[in-house]
Design an enzyme around this catalytic site. Structure first.
Site, PDB file in Angstrom:
ATOM      1  N   LYS A 106       0.820  -1.219   0.000  1.00  0.00           N
ATOM      2  CA  LYS A 106       0.000   0.000   0.000  1.00  0.00           C
ATOM      3  C   LYS A 106       0.846   1.256   0.000  1.00  0.00           C
ATOM      4  O   LYS A 106       0.364   2.342  -0.329  1.00  0.00           O
ATOM      5  CB  LYS A 106      -0.905   0.003   1.228  1.00  0.00           C
ATOM      6  CG  LYS A 106      -2.070  -0.947   1.100  1.00  0.00           C
ATOM      7  CD  LYS A 106      -2.962  -0.822   2.299  1.00  0.00           C
ATOM      8  CE  LYS A 106      -4.283  -1.546   2.040  1.00  0.00           C
ATOM      9  NZ  LYS A 106      -5.084  -1.604   3.267  1.00  0.00           N
ATOM     10  N   ASP A 136       7.146  -1.379   9.729  1.00  0.00           N
ATOM     11  CA  ASP A 136       6.286  -2.335  10.431  1.00  0.00           C
ATOM     12  C   ASP A 136       5.986  -3.557   9.582  1.00  0.00           C
ATOM     13  O   ASP A 136       5.515  -4.573  10.087  1.00  0.00           O
ATOM     14  CB  ASP A 136       4.971  -1.669  10.853  1.00  0.00           C
ATOM     15  CG  ASP A 136       5.079  -1.095  12.247  1.00  0.00           C
ATOM     16  OD1 ASP A 136       6.127  -1.288  12.874  1.00  0.00           O
ATOM     17  OD2 ASP A 136       4.128  -0.455  12.696  1.00  0.00           O
ATOM     18  N   LYS A 267       1.025   2.535  14.882  1.00  0.00           N
ATOM     19  CA  LYS A 267       2.041   3.567  14.678  1.00  0.00           C
ATOM     20  C   LYS A 267       2.626   4.048  15.996  1.00  0.00           C
ATOM     21  O   LYS A 267       3.825   4.351  16.073  1.00  0.00           O
ATOM     22  CB  LYS A 267       1.422   4.741  13.918  1.00  0.00           C
ATOM     23  CG  LYS A 267       2.449   5.731  13.438  1.00  0.00           C
ATOM     24  CD  LYS A 267       1.746   6.871  12.720  1.00  0.00           C
ATOM     25  CE  LYS A 267       2.635   8.070  12.613  1.00  0.00           C
ATOM     26  NZ  LYS A 267       1.869   9.255  12.231  1.00  0.00           N
ATOM     27  N   ASP A 291       4.930  10.782   8.188  1.00  0.00           N
ATOM     28  CA  ASP A 291       4.342   9.592   7.575  1.00  0.00           C
ATOM     29  C   ASP A 291       5.180   9.251   6.355  1.00  0.00           C
ATOM     30  O   ASP A 291       5.810  10.136   5.758  1.00  0.00           O
ATOM     31  CB  ASP A 291       2.902   9.865   7.134  1.00  0.00           C
ATOM     32  CG  ASP A 291       1.947   9.845   8.307  1.00  0.00           C
ATOM     33  OD1 ASP A 291       2.395   9.521   9.411  1.00  0.00           O
ATOM     34  OD2 ASP A 291       0.761  10.173   8.110  1.00  0.00           O
ATOM     35  N   ASP A 450      -1.858  10.361  17.589  1.00  0.00           N
ATOM     36  CA  ASP A 450      -1.509  11.779  17.508  1.00  0.00           C
ATOM     37  C   ASP A 450      -2.374  12.641  18.430  1.00  0.00           C
ATOM     38  O   ASP A 450      -1.878  13.330  19.316  1.00  0.00           O
ATOM     39  CB  ASP A 450      -1.580  12.282  16.065  1.00  0.00           C
ATOM     40  CG  ASP A 450      -2.787  11.771  15.319  1.00  0.00           C
ATOM     41  OD1 ASP A 450      -3.650  11.129  15.948  1.00  0.00           O
ATOM     42  OD2 ASP A 450      -2.879  12.005  14.108  1.00  0.00           O
TER      43      ASP A 450
HETATM   44  O1  UPG Z   1       0.665  -0.365  12.111  1.00  0.00           O
HETATM   45  C1  UPG Z   1       0.967   0.670  11.547  1.00  0.00           C
HETATM   46  C2  UPG Z   1       0.030   1.414  10.823  1.00  0.00           C
HETATM   47  C3  UPG Z   1       0.435   2.583  10.207  1.00  0.00           C
HETATM   48  N1  UPG Z   1       1.718   3.002  10.292  1.00  0.00           N
HETATM   49  C4  UPG Z   1       2.126   4.257   9.621  1.00  0.00           C
HETATM   50  O2  UPG Z   1       1.317   5.320  10.037  1.00  0.00           O
HETATM   51  C5  UPG Z   1       1.324   6.306   9.048  1.00  0.00           C
HETATM   52  C6  UPG Z   1      -0.075   6.836   8.830  1.00  0.00           C
HETATM   53  O3  UPG Z   1      -0.861   5.878   8.225  1.00  0.00           O
HETATM   54  P1  UPG Z   1      -1.827   6.193   7.000  1.00  0.00           P
HETATM   55  O4  UPG Z   1      -2.328   4.917   6.475  1.00  0.00           O
HETATM   56  O5  UPG Z   1      -1.199   7.128   6.064  1.00  0.00           O
HETATM   57  O6  UPG Z   1      -3.012   6.862   7.782  1.00  0.00           O
HETATM   58  P2  UPG Z   1      -3.610   8.304   7.576  1.00  0.00           P
HETATM   59  O7  UPG Z   1      -5.008   8.219   8.009  1.00  0.00           O
HETATM   60  O8  UPG Z   1      -3.335   8.837   6.249  1.00  0.00           O
HETATM   61  O9  UPG Z   1      -2.762   9.094   8.672  1.00  0.00           O
HETATM   62  C7  UPG Z   1      -3.265  10.086   9.507  1.00  0.00           C
HETATM   63  O10 UPG Z   1      -3.881   9.561  10.653  1.00  0.00           O
HETATM   64  C8  UPG Z   1      -3.060   8.761  11.479  1.00  0.00           C
HETATM   65  C9  UPG Z   1      -3.837   8.371  12.687  1.00  0.00           C
HETATM   66  O11 UPG Z   1      -4.914   7.560  12.369  1.00  0.00           O
HETATM   67  C10 UPG Z   1      -1.819   9.503  11.869  1.00  0.00           C
HETATM   68  O12 UPG Z   1      -0.940   8.652  12.533  1.00  0.00           O
HETATM   69  C11 UPG Z   1      -1.130  10.055  10.672  1.00  0.00           C
HETATM   70  O13 UPG Z   1       0.007  10.774  11.017  1.00  0.00           O
HETATM   71  C12 UPG Z   1      -2.067  10.905   9.900  1.00  0.00           C
HETATM   72  O14 UPG Z   1      -1.437  11.415   8.760  1.00  0.00           O
HETATM   73  C13 UPG Z   1       1.888   5.686   7.790  1.00  0.00           C
HETATM   74  O15 UPG Z   1       3.160   6.213   7.568  1.00  0.00           O
HETATM   75  C14 UPG Z   1       1.933   4.226   8.133  1.00  0.00           C
HETATM   76  O16 UPG Z   1       2.991   3.590   7.506  1.00  0.00           O
HETATM   77  C15 UPG Z   1       2.623   2.280  11.000  1.00  0.00           C
HETATM   78  O17 UPG Z   1       3.768   2.640  11.066  1.00  0.00           O
HETATM   79  N2  UPG Z   1       2.240   1.131  11.618  1.00  0.00           N
HETATM   80 MN    MN Z   2      -1.520   9.132   5.218  1.00  0.00          MN
END
Ligand code: UPG
Ligand code: MN
Length: 960
Positions: A106, A136, A267, A291, A450
Site C-alpha cells: 500500500k 512495520d 504507529k 508519515d 496523535d
Molecule cells: O501499524 C501501523 C500502521 C500505520 N503506520 C504508519 O502510520 C502512518 C499513517 O498511516 P496512514 O495509512 O497514512 O493513515 P492516515 O489516516 O493517512 O494518517 C493520519 O492519521 C493517522 C492516525 O490515524 C496519523 O498517525 C497520521 O500521522 C495521519 O497522517 C503511515 O506512515 C503508516 O505507515 C505504522 O507505522 N504502523
Molecule cells: Mn496518510
C-alpha cells in the site's frame, strides 16, 4: 542581531471580532430556539410525538457541538519565523527524523524512499540530522530500498546543497523539471550535473522496482511475525575513491520485532521503538515525525521549527511545532475535502491562539524531553519501571545530546544488541511505555496516537505551536476516492470516540488540567463522531413525516393574537380563541412561566429563529470560505462531504468505538492506500464522485437519497391532492386574517414580528400578570365585526376596569407614548397607544378623526414620563397624547410609527415602565367611506375607555 526575535505572532483582530460577534448572535438565536422548543413542549397537548422529541434532541446535540467548535474561532493567530536569525550551524541542536511505513504494497517503497531522501536533504547540518525509518512490514524490499537510497543520497545531497535546490524530493524534482525554476538557470555546470544525477536516479528507481517484482508474496506472514532488524546505513563507497565524501546524515532502518501473540500498538508502538532506538544512537533533543508518504517540500522547515524551540521565552513549556498536513495530489475541485481545509486553515490557527494546536500525526517537531515526562528526582528503580530495563536507554534519558557514539565500530556491535533489545516486542511489558507521555496508547487497541499524545501533553501544561508558512513544509498524499476517504474517516472517528468513552474523556480529564477554551477544542473533536445521531434523525424523520403528513412540530391551536409594528406595515394577526386550559395555566404559574405560556402559543413566528440559525451558519461558512480565498464550490463540497461522512464514517467510527469498548471488536489499523489507480485519479481530477465503494459505505448514502427523494415528491403531491398544506406546515407563521392564512406576505411579515420579539428578548404579554393577559381573550370573528370586538373588550375590560383611571392605571399603566402614523400614500392614519392600541383609519378627513381621538384622550389623565436617556426621536414619541393631539398638523416625516425602544432604554426607565413595552396591538379597522365607520370605531374605543360620546356612536358598540 541577537536581540531580534526569532519569530512573531500576529493575532487577527478583525477576524476575532467577526467570529465572536457571530458566535454571540448565533448563540442568542440558539437560546431562543431552545426556549421555544421547551415551552412548546411544556404547553402542547397532547404531548409532542416521538419524531418531535428526536428532532429536538438532534438540535440540542448539533448546538452543543457547534458551541464547542466556537472555541477554535476565539483567537486566531498567525506566525512568521526568521530562520536567518538563528545561531551558527554548529550551535544548532540535533534532530532525529522518524518515518513510519507499514506495508510495502500500500505504501510503494519508491515513494517511501523519496520521503527518506527529502528528509536527509533538509537544510540542516548533516552531523546534527539523523533519519530513522520504522518498517512495520518488516519487508526486505524496504531494507533494500534503504540501501539503495543511501547510495543515491551520496550524490543527491551534495547536488542539493551545491545548487541550493528548493525541491529536495528527487521524484518531485525530476518530474517537474520542465517548469523548474530551481537552481542557477543556464549554468552549464548545473545542467551537466543535473543530467548525471538524473541518470543515477533512474538507476535507483530501476533497481528498487526490479527488486519489487522479484519479491513476490512470501512477505505476507513475515510482516506479523519476525525478529527485530536494525541496520545503520554506513557502507563506505568503493568506486568513488579519492573523492572527498560529503558529510551525510545518519540513516537507520528499524523493523521492530513482531509476534502474533503481542499487540503492537500500530504507529504509536513503532514511534516508541524509534524513540528508544534513537535514544541510544543519537539521542537528539528534537524529533521530526513523518508519515511515509509525506515528503519534505521545504528544506528550511527544520530551521523554522528551531525558531520556536530555541526561543528561551517559550521553549520551557513548548512541546512541539505542528506544521499543517498538506497534500500534493489535491485536485482543483477537491470533491472529498481531502485537504481538510477547515481543520488546517481555520481550526489550527484558532487553537494556536490558545494553548496550541492538536498533534496531527505527521509534520511536527517534538521536543524529546516532552515525551519523557517529568524526570526530576527519580531513582534508578523508578526509572526502570518507567522506561524499561535497558541501562543504555535510561542513561540516554538523562544524557544530553551525544553524537558519534555509534561511529566507533568496536562499540557498535554492543549497540546493535542493545537496539535489538529495545525493539523487541516484550520490552514494554510492565513499564509505563504508552502511558503517561511517550507516544501514548493507554487505551487498549488504540490507534489514534496523535490526538491522544497531544492531549496528554497539553494536559500536562505543555504548549504547542502551529507553523503554517506559505510554502508548504511537507506534502503528503491525500485519499482520492470515496471509499478510502470514508475508511480513513471511520478510523479517525473511532479513535476520537474511544478517547471520549475512556477515562481520558476531554470533558472530565481535560477540564481540570487545561484552560476551558482548549478543553472545548478537544471536546469538539471528541464529540464530532456524534454528528451521526442528529444527521440520521434529520435525514429521515422530517422526510418520513412529510410523506405521511404528520406535522413534526406541535400544532398549537391557540395562537396569541398580537402584532408587531416594526418598519413593516402594521400587522393584523389572526385571533384564535385561547383555550381555558391555557388561561388557567397562565393564572396559576408564576410570572416567568407565563412567558413560556404565551410562547408556545405563538409558534408561528419562531420560524424566523430557525431561518436565522440556518442562514447565519451558512453565511459564516461563506465568510470563512471567501476570506481564506477558497471558492463557493468548496463550500458546497464541504457541506456535501460532511453529510456523507456523518452517515457513514462518523456512524461506523462511533459504533466501532462502542463495540471496542465492550470488547466486541478487535483493534485494526488499515493503512491508507497510497498506490494511485489511474482510473480513480482521472475521475477525481474531473471532480466526479467515485461510487466504487464498499456496500457498507454505499448503503446508507443511497438509502437516504432514495428516502429523501420519495418523501419529497410523495409529500408534496399528497399535500396538493389533499390540500393539507396548513397541517403539514402547521409550524408556519399564523399571521393574517382568518381564512386567508399563509400568503407569502404574511410569512414575510411574521419575520418582522419575530425580529421584534427577539429584540425584546421576550414573548408577547410576558410582562403581564396572568390575570391581565386574559384581557386579550377575544373571539375569532372580532375583526370582521367591530361591534363584537367592542363587546368583547368591554366584557373583558369590565372585569377589571372600574373606572377610567383604574383602567389606565392597571391596564394601560405606564404606557409612555402615543404613536401616530400617517400614510398619505395609502390614505391611512395609524394611531397607536404605545402599541397596545392602534387604530388604523382609512380616511380622507384626518382632522375630523383626530378630533374624535382628542375627545377620547381628553378624559384620560396622562402622565409625563421622565427619561433623559431617550434620543430625540423617541422622546418625541414619548410625549403625552395631548401634546401630539395639540399639534393637529403633523410634522410630516418626523412622526413615524416607531419601532419599539431598544431594550436597554426600556429597562432603564423608571417607575416600572420597563415592564410595559411590548407590541401587542389591537386593530380597529374601519372605512371612512362607508357611513362613518371610522367615527364608529373611535366611538367604540371611547365607550371602551368609558368616555362619553354622542349617542349615535355609543349605541353602536355599547348595547350590552
Ligand atoms: O501499524 C501501523 C500502521 C500505520 N503506520 C504508519 O502510520 C502512518 C499513517 O498511516 P496512514 O495509512 O497514512 O493513515 P492516515 O489516516 O493517512 O494518517 C493520519 O492519521 C493517522 C492516525 O490515524 C496519523 O498517525 C497520521 O500521522 C495521519 O497522517 C503511515 O506512515 C503508516 O505507515 C505504522 O507505522 N504502523
Ligand atoms: Mn496518510
Amino acid at each position: 542581531m541577537k536581540s531580534l526575535p526569532l519569530h512573531v505572532c500576529t493575532s487577527s483582530i478583525s477576524s476575532a471580532i467577526i467570529n465572536r460577534s457571530y458566535s454571540l448572535l448565533h448563540f442568542t438565536a440558539l437560546v431562543a430556539l431552545f426556549y421555544y422548543r421547551l415551552s412548546s413542549f411544556l404547553l402542547s397537548k397532547p404531548k409532542p410525538s416521538l419524531p418531535y422529541l428526536l428532532v429536538f434532541a438532534s438540535e440540542m446535540l448539533l448546538s452543543i457541538i457547534w458551541l464547542f467548535d466556537q472555541a477554535y474561532t476565539w483567537r486566531p493567530v498567525s506566525r512568521t519565523t526568521f530562520p536567518e536569525r538563528l545561531p551558527e550551524e554548529e550551535e544548532l541542536p540535533g534532530i532525529d527524523v522518524f518515518i513510519c511505513t507499514a506495508d510495502h504494497k500500500k505504501e510503494p517503497t519508491l515513494e517511501v524512499m523519496n520521503t527518506v531522501l527529502s528528509a536527509m536533504a533538509l537544510d540542516y547540518p548533516s552531523d546534527k540530522l539523523s533519519v530513522y525509518l520504522s518498517d512495520d512490514g518488516g519487508s526486505s524490499l524496504t531494507l533494500l530500498g534503504m540501501r539503495e537510497a543511501w547510495l543515491f543520497a551520496r550524490s543527491w545531497l551534495p547536488f542539493c546543497r551545491r545548487f541550493g535546490l528548493k525541491t529536495r524530493c528527487p521524484e518531485v524534482y525530476f518530474s517537474s523539471l520542465e517548469d523548474n525554476s530551481d537552481g542557477p538557470l543556464h549554468s552549464l555546470e548545473y545542467e551537466e550535473e543535473k543530467e548525471k544525477i538524473k541518470g543515477k536516479y533512474e538507476l535507483f528507481t530501476e533497481r528498487v522496482n526490479k527488486a519489487g517484482e522479484n519479491i513476490g508474496s512470501e512477505e505476507a506472514t513475515s510482516s506479523k511475525d519476525h525478529t527485530p532488524v536494525i541496520e545503520v546505513m554506513d557502507d563506505e563507497p568503493k568506486d568513488d575513491a579519492g573523492i572527498k565524501q560529503a558529510k551525510m546524515p545518519l540513516l537507520v532502518y528499524v523493523s521492530r520485532e513482531k509476534r502474533p501473540s503481542h499487540s503492537h500498538h500500530f504507529k504509536s508502538g513503532a514511534l516508541n521503538v524509534l524513540l528508544r532506538v534513537s535514544g541510544i544512537m543519537t539521542n537528539s533533543p528534537y524529533i521530526l515525525v513523518l508519515d511515509c508518504d509525506m515528503y519534505c517540500n521545504d528544506p528550511t522547515s527544520a530551521k523554522q521549527a528551531m525558531c520556536f524551540h530555541l526561543d528561551p521565552k517559550i521553549s520551557p513549556s513548548l512541546a512541539f511545532i505542528q506544521f499543517p498536513q498538506k497534500f500534493r495530489n489535491i485536485s482543483k475541485n477537491d470533491i472529498y475535502d481531502g485537504q481538510l481545509r477547515k481543520l488546517f486553515v481555520i481550526r489550527w490557527p484558532g487553537i494556536d491562539g490558545l494553548q496550541g494546536p492538536i498533534l496531527s500525526g505527521t509534520g511536527f517537531y517534538m521536543k524529546r524531553e516532552a515525551l519523557y515526562g517529568n524526570l526530576s528526582q527519580k531513582d534508578v528503580l523508578h526509572l526502570k519501571q518507567s522506561f524499561g530495563h535497558s541501562n543504555e536507554f535510561i542513561m540516554s534519558v538523562h544524557k544530553i545530546y551525544q553524537y558519534g557514539a555509534i561511529k566507533n565500530t568496536e562499540s557498535s556491535s554492543k549497540l546493535q544488541q542493545e537496539a535489538q533489545f529495545l525493539a523487541s516486542c516484550t520490552y514494554e511489558n510492565n513499564t509505563l511505555w504508552g502511558e503517561q507521555a511517550r507516544v501514548a496508547y493507554s487505551i487498549p487497541g488504540f490507534h489514534l496516537e496523535d490526538y491522544f499524545t497531544g492531549f496528554i501533553l497539553h494536559c500536562k501544561g505543555k504548549t504547542s505551536i502551529f507553523c503554517n508558512p506559505s510554502k508548504p513544509a511537507f506534502l503528503g498524499s491525500s485519499t482520492t476516492n470515496l471509499n478510502d476517504m470514508l475508511v480513513q474517516g471511520t478510523r479517525w472517528n473511532c479513535g476520537l470516540f474511544e478517547v471520549t468513552l475512556s477515562k481520558f474523556c476531554p470533558f472530565i480529564y481535560g477540564l481540570s488540567r487545561m484552560p476551558l477554551l482548549q478543553t472545548m477544542c478537544y471536546g469538539y473533536l471528541a464529540l464530532q463522531p456524534l454528528y451521526f445521531l442528529p444527521l440520521w434523525c434529520l435525514a429521515t424523520l422530517p422526510q418520513l413525516c412529510l410523506l405521511n403528513g404528520i406535522p413534526i412540530y406541535p400544532q398549537t391551536k391557540e395562537s396569541l393574537w398580537w402584532s408587531g409594528t416594526s418598519g413593516l406595515s402594521p400587522l393584523a394577526v389572526e385571533t384564535v380563541q385561547w383555550k381555558t386550559s391555557i388561561s388557567s395555566f397562565l393564572t396559576e404559574v408564576p410570572k416567568h412561566f407565563c412567558v413560556a405560556g404565551s410562547r408556545g402559543v405563538v409558534s408561528s413566528s419562531w420560524f424566523m429563529v430557525f431561518s436565522f440559525i440556518f442562514l447565519a451558519s451558512l453565511l459564516k461558512h461563506l465568510e470563512e470560505i471567501l476570506s481564506t480565498g477558497a471558492s463557493i464550490q468548496t463550500l458546497l463540497n464541504e457541506q456535501r462531504i460532511w453529510m456523507m461522512k456523518s452517515v457513514t464514517a462518523y456512524t461506523y467510527g462511533s459504533l466501532d468505538a462502542i463495540l471496542k469498548c465492550f470488547g466486541m471488536r478487535e483493534a485494526s489499523f488499515l493503512p491508507t492506500n497510497k498506490v494511485a489507480d489511474d482510473e480513480q485519479v482521472a475521475l477525481y481530477q474531473m471532480g466526479k464522485l467515485n461510487f466504487q465503494a464498499s456496500t457498507m459505505i454505499l448503503t446508507p448514502i443511497i438509502t437516504l437519497i432514495i428516502l429523501n427523494m420519495v418523501s419529497f415528491i410523495g409529500g408534496v403531491a399528497r399535500m396538493f391532492i389533499a390540500g393539507s398544506w396548513n397541517e403539514t406546515f402547521g409550524q408556519g407563521p399564523r399571521v393574517g386574517w382568518p381564512k386567508r392564512l399563509y400568503t407569502h406576505m404574511q410569512i414575510i411579515r411574521s419575520f418582522g414580528v419575530t425580529a421584534l420579539e427577539l429584540a425584546h428578548y421576550r414573548p408577547p404579554l410576558s410582562h403581564l400578570p396572568p390575570s391581565k393577559s386574559s384581557i386579550m381573550k377575544i373571539t375569532e370573528t372580532w375583526i370582521t365585526r367591530i361591534e363584537k370586538l367592542v363587546r368583547v373588550l368591554r366584557t373583558q375590560l369590565g372585569m377589571l376596569a372600574r373606572g377610567l383611571d383604574f383602567l389606565v392605571k392597571n391596564v394601560f399603566h405606564g404606557l409612555p407614548s402615543v404613536v401616530l402614523k400617517k400614510d398619505f400614500k395609502r390614505r391611512t392614519l395609524c394611531m397607536g397607544y404605545e402599541f397596545r392600541l392602534v387604530l388604523i383609519l382609512k380616511n380622507k378627513r384626518i382632522t375630523r378623526i383626530l378630533r374624535v381621538i382628542n375627545h377620547v384622550f381628553q378624559n384620560v389623565k396622562f402622565r409625563r414620563i421622565s427619561d433623559r436617556n431617550f434620543n430625540e426621536k423617541v422622546r418625541e414619541h414619548s410625549l403625552l397624547t395631548q401634546n401630539i393631539i395639540r399639534r393637529l398638523t403633523w410634522p410630516s416625516n418626523e412622526v413615524d410609527l416607531n419601532s419599539p425602544a431598544p431594550v436597554e432604554q426600556v429597562i432603564s426607565r423608571a417607575g416600572g415602565f420597563a415592564e410595559c413595552l411590548n407590541q401587542e396591538t389591537i386593530f380597529v379597522k374601519g372605512s371612512s367611506g362607508a357611513s362613518g365607520g371610522a367615527e364608529k370605531a373611535c366611538g367604540s374605543i371611547i365607550c371602551l375607555l368609558g368616555g362619553e360620546t354622542d349617542g349615535e356612536e355609543r349605541s353602536n358598540g355599547a348595547n350590552d
